[in-house]
Write a protein that holds these residues in place. Structure first.
Motif, PDB file in Angstrom:
ATOM      1  N   PHE A  67      41.588  42.003  44.452  1.00  0.00           N
ATOM      2  CA  PHE A  67      41.387  42.131  43.010  1.00  0.00           C
ATOM      3  C   PHE A  67      39.915  41.929  42.674  1.00  0.00           C
ATOM      4  CE2 PHE A  67      45.559  40.288  43.704  1.00  0.00           C
ATOM      5  CZ  PHE A  67      46.399  40.980  42.845  1.00  0.00           C
ATOM      6  N   THR A  68      39.480  42.573  41.606  1.00  0.00           N
ATOM      7  CA  THR A  68      38.191  42.269  40.998  1.00  0.00           C
ATOM      8  C   THR A  68      38.494  41.690  39.627  1.00  0.00           C
ATOM      9  OG1 THR A  68      37.095  44.051  42.179  1.00  0.00           O
ATOM     10  CG2 THR A  68      35.984  43.208  40.228  1.00  0.00           C
ATOM     11  N   CYS A  69      37.959  40.496  39.353  1.00  0.00           N
ATOM     12  CA  CYS A  69      38.237  39.787  38.106  1.00  0.00           C
ATOM     13  C   CYS A  69      36.962  39.728  37.277  1.00  0.00           C
ATOM     14  CB  CYS A  69      38.753  38.382  38.392  1.00  0.00           C
ATOM     15  SG  CYS A  69      40.251  38.375  39.423  1.00  0.00           S
ATOM     16  N   SER A  70      37.010  40.277  36.048  1.00  0.00           N
ATOM     17  CA  SER A  70      35.814  40.316  35.204  1.00  0.00           C
ATOM     18  C   SER A  70      35.422  38.931  34.689  1.00  0.00           C
ATOM     19  CB  SER A  70      36.022  41.278  34.031  1.00  0.00           C
ATOM     20  OG  SER A  70      37.126  40.863  33.253  1.00  0.00           O
ATOM     21  N   THR A  71      36.416  38.047  34.517  1.00  0.00           N
ATOM     22  CA  THR A  71      36.140  36.686  34.048  1.00  0.00           C
ATOM     23  C   THR A  71      36.822  35.688  34.985  1.00  0.00           C
ATOM     24  OG1 THR A  71      36.241  37.604  31.810  1.00  0.00           O
ATOM     25  CG2 THR A  71      36.114  35.208  31.980  1.00  0.00           C
ATOM     26  N   PRO A  72      36.288  35.515  36.188  1.00  0.00           N
ATOM     27  CA  PRO A  72      36.964  34.657  37.171  1.00  0.00           C
ATOM     28  C   PRO A  72      37.096  33.203  36.722  1.00  0.00           C
ATOM     29  CG  PRO A  72      34.784  35.310  37.956  1.00  0.00           C
ATOM     30  CD  PRO A  72      35.055  36.104  36.727  1.00  0.00           C
ATOM     31  N   ALA A  73      36.241  32.749  35.811  1.00  0.00           N
ATOM     32  CA  ALA A  73      36.336  31.369  35.331  1.00  0.00           C
ATOM     33  C   ALA A  73      37.662  31.115  34.622  1.00  0.00           C
ATOM     34  CB  ALA A  73      35.180  31.062  34.387  1.00  0.00           C
TER      35      ALA A  73
END
Length: 200
Positions: free
Chosen positions: A150-156
């Motif tokens: 996965f690529t997460c735009s807001t991993p926080a």
């Protein structure tokens, strides 16, 4: 892409002994657990999940005995068996639903791979070796492996991972042994249907 997960077993090697000891305690018929003595022990009701979060990249690798996901481990020959395999595969092809990733994290599945002899895949070389040394033993212990990137735009915003849908979708799964690397370090956790969430 696979660099994180390839490093994971080595980073968490000390945890493997603890899990192997637990698997040993619950081992009933599977004598090959004694030979391998690792997280690779095949135990019905128990799945394994490797999870690694590095920056915006999340990788999840789920491994489970086919028994947990479809109710059997032989090649599907009847229409009912084929339907169960197809239903399990369809559920595994929807990782965002299966892993309940928070919408705020903005995670998008960029690749996924499903492997199992039940899906028509050839056994691994390791399975071939086992089959050679023990007859057709690997057919009795079919596994299903699912690998997601996965690529997460807001991993926080990815503060937890909820595995409740895995237990709901595949009720024969009693527990999942998780090896996780995230911003707060590495950890080994065992989750059950009653306590299905873990923190990164």
């Amino acid at each position: 892409m696979r660099r994180l997960l390839l490093a994971l077993p080595f980073a968490l090697l000390p945890l493997a002994d603890a899990y192997a000891a637990q698997a040993h305690e619950h081992d009933h018929d599977h004598e090959h657990n004694e030979e391998h003595g690792s997280l690779e022990a095949h135990e019905h009701g128990v799945g394994r999940l490797n999870a690694a979060l590095d920056g915006q990249t999340l990788e999840l690798e789920l491994q489970s005995p086919a028994m947990n996901l479809v109710g059997f481990e032989h090649q599907a020959t009847t229409d009912a068996d084929k339907a169960r395999v197809a239903a399990a595969r369809a559920a595994l092809e929807k990782p965002l639903a299966l892993f309940s990733l928070p919408a705020a994290a903005g995670c998008v599945a960029t690749s996924q791979a499903l492997e199992s002899p039940l899906f028509g895949d050839k056994p691994d070389a390791e399975d071939d070796h086992e089959a050679t040394s023990k007859g057709e033993h690997h057919h009795d212990h079919s596994e299903i492996h699912a690998h997601y990137h996965f690529t997460c735009s807001t991993p926080a915003a990815l503060k937890s991972l909820d595995l409740a849908n895995i237990f709901n979708t595949f009720p024969a799964t009693q527990k999942i042994q998780v090896q996780l690397i995230g911003p707060s370090g590495q950890q080994g956790v065992e989750v059950t249907a009653k306590a299905a969430a873990l923190k990164f």
